[in-house]
Design a protein around this motif. Structure first.
Motif, short mmCIF file in Angstrom:
data_model
loop_
_atom_site.label_atom_id
_atom_site.label_comp_id
_atom_site.label_asym_id
_atom_site.label_seq_id
_atom_site.Cartn_x
_atom_site.Cartn_y
_atom_site.Cartn_z
N ASP A 134 0.85 -1.19 0.00
CA ASP A 134 0.00 0.00 0.00
C ASP A 134 0.89 1.24 0.00
O ASP A 134 2.12 1.14 -0.03
CB ASP A 134 -0.97 0.00 1.20
CG ASP A 134 -0.27 -0.08 2.55
OD1 ASP A 134 0.86 0.47 2.69
OD2 ASP A 134 -0.83 -0.69 3.48
N LEU A 135 0.25 2.40 0.04
CA LEU A 135 1.00 3.65 -0.09
C LEU A 135 1.91 3.89 1.11
O LEU A 135 3.02 4.42 0.95
CB LEU A 135 0.02 4.81 -0.27
CG LEU A 135 0.61 6.14 -0.75
CD1 LEU A 135 1.30 5.97 -2.10
CD2 LEU A 135 -0.48 7.21 -0.84
N LEU A 136 1.47 3.51 2.30
CA LEU A 136 2.32 3.67 3.47
C LEU A 136 3.56 2.77 3.37
O LEU A 136 4.67 3.20 3.72
CB LEU A 136 1.53 3.37 4.75
CG LEU A 136 0.39 4.34 5.08
CD1 LEU A 136 -0.32 3.90 6.37
CD2 LEU A 136 0.90 5.77 5.22
N ASP A 137 3.37 1.53 2.91
CA ASP A 137 4.52 0.64 2.69
C ASP A 137 5.50 1.26 1.70
O ASP A 137 6.72 1.25 1.90
CB ASP A 137 4.05 -0.71 2.12
CG ASP A 137 3.35 -1.58 3.14
OD1 ASP A 137 3.47 -1.32 4.35
OD2 ASP A 137 2.67 -2.54 2.72
N TYR A 138 4.95 1.79 0.61
CA TYR A 138 5.81 2.39 -0.42
C TYR A 138 6.59 3.57 0.16
O TYR A 138 7.79 3.73 -0.11
CB TYR A 138 4.96 2.85 -1.60
CG TYR A 138 5.75 3.58 -2.67
CD1 TYR A 138 6.46 2.87 -3.63
CD2 TYR A 138 5.79 4.97 -2.70
CE1 TYR A 138 7.20 3.54 -4.61
CE2 TYR A 138 6.53 5.64 -3.68
CZ TYR A 138 7.23 4.92 -4.62
OH TYR A 138 7.96 5.59 -5.58
N GLY A 139 5.90 4.37 0.97
CA GLY A 139 6.58 5.51 1.57
C GLY A 139 7.72 5.10 2.48
O GLY A 139 8.80 5.70 2.44
N ARG A 140 7.52 4.05 3.28
CA ARG A 140 8.58 3.57 4.17
C ARG A 140 9.76 3.04 3.36
O ARG A 140 10.92 3.32 3.69
CB ARG A 140 8.02 2.48 5.10
CG ARG A 140 7.16 3.01 6.23
CD ARG A 140 6.81 1.92 7.21
NE ARG A 140 5.80 1.03 6.68
CZ ARG A 140 4.48 1.16 6.88
NH1 ARG A 140 4.04 2.17 7.60
NH2 ARG A 140 3.63 0.30 6.37
N PHE A 141 9.46 2.28 2.30
CA PHE A 141 10.55 1.75 1.50
C PHE A 141 11.28 2.87 0.76
O PHE A 141 12.51 2.85 0.66
CB PHE A 141 10.02 0.73 0.49
CG PHE A 141 11.08 0.19 -0.42
CD1 PHE A 141 12.05 -0.67 0.07
CD2 PHE A 141 11.13 0.55 -1.76
CE1 PHE A 141 13.06 -1.16 -0.76
CE2 PHE A 141 12.12 0.06 -2.59
CZ PHE A 141 13.08 -0.80 -2.09
N ARG A 142 10.53 3.83 0.28
CA ARG A 142 11.16 4.94 -0.45
C ARG A 142 12.16 5.69 0.44
O ARG A 142 13.26 6.04 0.01
CB ARG A 142 10.07 5.90 -0.93
CG ARG A 142 10.58 7.06 -1.76
CD ARG A 142 10.52 6.76 -3.23
NE ARG A 142 11.31 7.73 -3.98
CZ ARG A 142 11.35 7.80 -5.29
NH1 ARG A 142 10.64 6.93 -6.00
NH2 ARG A 142 12.08 8.68 -5.90
N VAL A 143 11.78 5.92 1.70
CA VAL A 143 12.68 6.59 2.63
C VAL A 143 13.92 5.72 2.89
O VAL A 143 15.06 6.20 2.88
CB VAL A 143 11.95 6.90 3.96
CG1 VAL A 143 12.94 7.38 5.02
CG2 VAL A 143 10.88 7.96 3.72
N ALA A 144 13.70 4.42 3.11
CA ALA A 144 14.81 3.52 3.41
C ALA A 144 15.75 3.39 2.21
O ALA A 144 16.95 3.16 2.38
CB ALA A 144 14.28 2.14 3.80
#
Length: 399
Positions: A134-144
């Motif tokens: 989902d979008l929250l998962d994508y956001g966490r991965f993008r930051v990492a």
């Protein structure tokens, strides 16, 4: 909420593509019935298929989001509760529970989707394995992923290959590990699978097909992955793309019939009256199709059913367009148990594979490269995935 069931809202659990699209279709037909949407995340509207295009387009999570929950609430004339988890379903009383708060419903639609399958991995770096569902998962991965360059992808199915293409185009080094002998084994015959693999390899992808990840250890500022065949791979991040499993736990606890997904009939009604399931969590006559086209067919049918016009869902031919632009791919897999033979023609990565029955009927296909231009002609020959029922003459009020 102490409303009687006659005046209670339509409650939709989930604000993904299924939930929001149903709400939009419902509002086209009914602008007055109270509508309550409940979501465990922040309720932003976004297109889930875009999650595997974000790196190539250099878009972060905010850029992929289209509207906030507040904006969607205004557009839909709805109450949207974000960061809220339903803890219990109570179909006999026509209510759901949010913690200790009972919420009555006129009708309930379960659209909470599917969850990523997690694989047990030994070592001290499990927190460096990122599912992207989902979008929250994508956001966490993008930051990492900021400042990193080497990504290990677990899984070489549709999602794994889409993320590989996206990350490679975004400038990352990508290695895929999967316990299979080809990419997308459940969708493709060997020749088109090999074409997709060649396309990804032309961008720099490396494949380790056969072994699984057994251990993930931290090595200073990086990671080292130990595979079951003894190989070691240095990487910075790991993406888990091993598959999705429909969320059924709350439904099962409430006594609803479940199998792989929540079992529903052709009206998308569960085994309980006034309770429906839609999208990735629903199993329609044994079919659990985790794709956009069947979801949208369900959305249109269910919106009419919820506004008094009982409408069974039907699925025509539903080819899947896979987002691997380095080797374009459209596939319509034959139904499980189909008897026939794959026939492949073409050269290089421009292949047409047809699955035909003994009498010549086309039951499935896979097109790669330039051959995807033939999809419209082939679609006309395909049988429906779920045939249309005879017209329903009687109408049923959802109330």
């Amino acid at each position: 909420m102490n409303a009687s069931n006659d005046t209670a809202p339509l409650v939709i659990i989930g604000t993904g593509l299924a939930g929001y699209n149903l709400a939009r279709e419902f509002r086209k037909l009914d602008s007055e019935t109270p509508l309550l949407m409940i979501t465990a995340d922040d309720g932003r509207s976004y297109s889930k298929p875009m999650l595997s295009t974000g790196f190539a387009m250099n878009k972060d999570a905010d850029a992929l989001g289209m509207m906030t929950a507040g904006q969607m609430a205004i557009q839909l004339n709805a109450e949207i509760r974000t960061h809220t988890r339903v803890t219990r379903l109570e179909p006999d009383a026509r209510r759901v529970w949010i913690g200790n708060e009972p919420v009555a419903y006129r009708d309930l639609v379960i659209a909470w989707g599917a969850q990523t399958i997690s694989v047990p991995v030994a070592g001290d770096a499990q927190d460096a394995i990122f599912p992207i569902n989902d979008l929250l998962d994508y956001g966490r991965f993008r930051v990492a992923a900021h400042g990193k360059r080497r990504v290990l992808i677990l899984g070489a199915g549709l999602i794994g290959c889409e993320f590989a293409n996206d990350l490679l185009q975004g400038g990352y080094e990508v290695t895929l590990v999967a316990p299979c002998d080809q990419v997308m084994p459940s969708l493709l015959p060997p020749e088109p699978a090999a074409a997709v693999r060649r396309g990804l390899e032309s961008l720099g992808a490396r494949f380790h097909l056969g072994p699984v990840l057994e251990r993930l250890e931290r090595q200073d500022d990086a990671l080292q992955a130990l595979l079951s065949d003894g190989q070691r791979i240095d990487c910075d991040l790991v993406v888990s793309a091993v598959g999705l499993r429909p969320r059924i736990e709350l439904a099962k606890a409430a006594g609803l019939k479940v199998n792989r997904g929540i079992e529903v009939d052709r009206q998308l009604q569960t085994s309980a009256e006034h309770v429906y399931a839609l999208g990735d969590c629903a199993e329609v006559e044994g079919l659990n199709l985790l794709y956009v086209m069947p979801m949208m067919s369900g959305v249109r049918a269910l919106a009419r059913t919820l506004t008094g016009e009982t409408t069974p869902v039907s699925y025509g031919p539903m080819p899947i367009t896979v987002k691997t632009p380095v080797c374009p791919l459209v596939v319509s897999p034959p139904a499980d148990g189909s008897e026939g033979v794959w026939r492949v023609e073409g050269e290089g990565n421009d292949l047409k594979a047809e699955f035909r029955a003994a009498d010549g009927r086309l039951l499935g296909y896979a097109l790669t490269g330039a051959a995807v231009q033939q999809r419209l002609a082939l679609n006309k020959q395909l049988p429906p995935v779920l045939a249309e029922l005879p017209q329903v003459l009687s109408l049923k009020s959802p109330g």
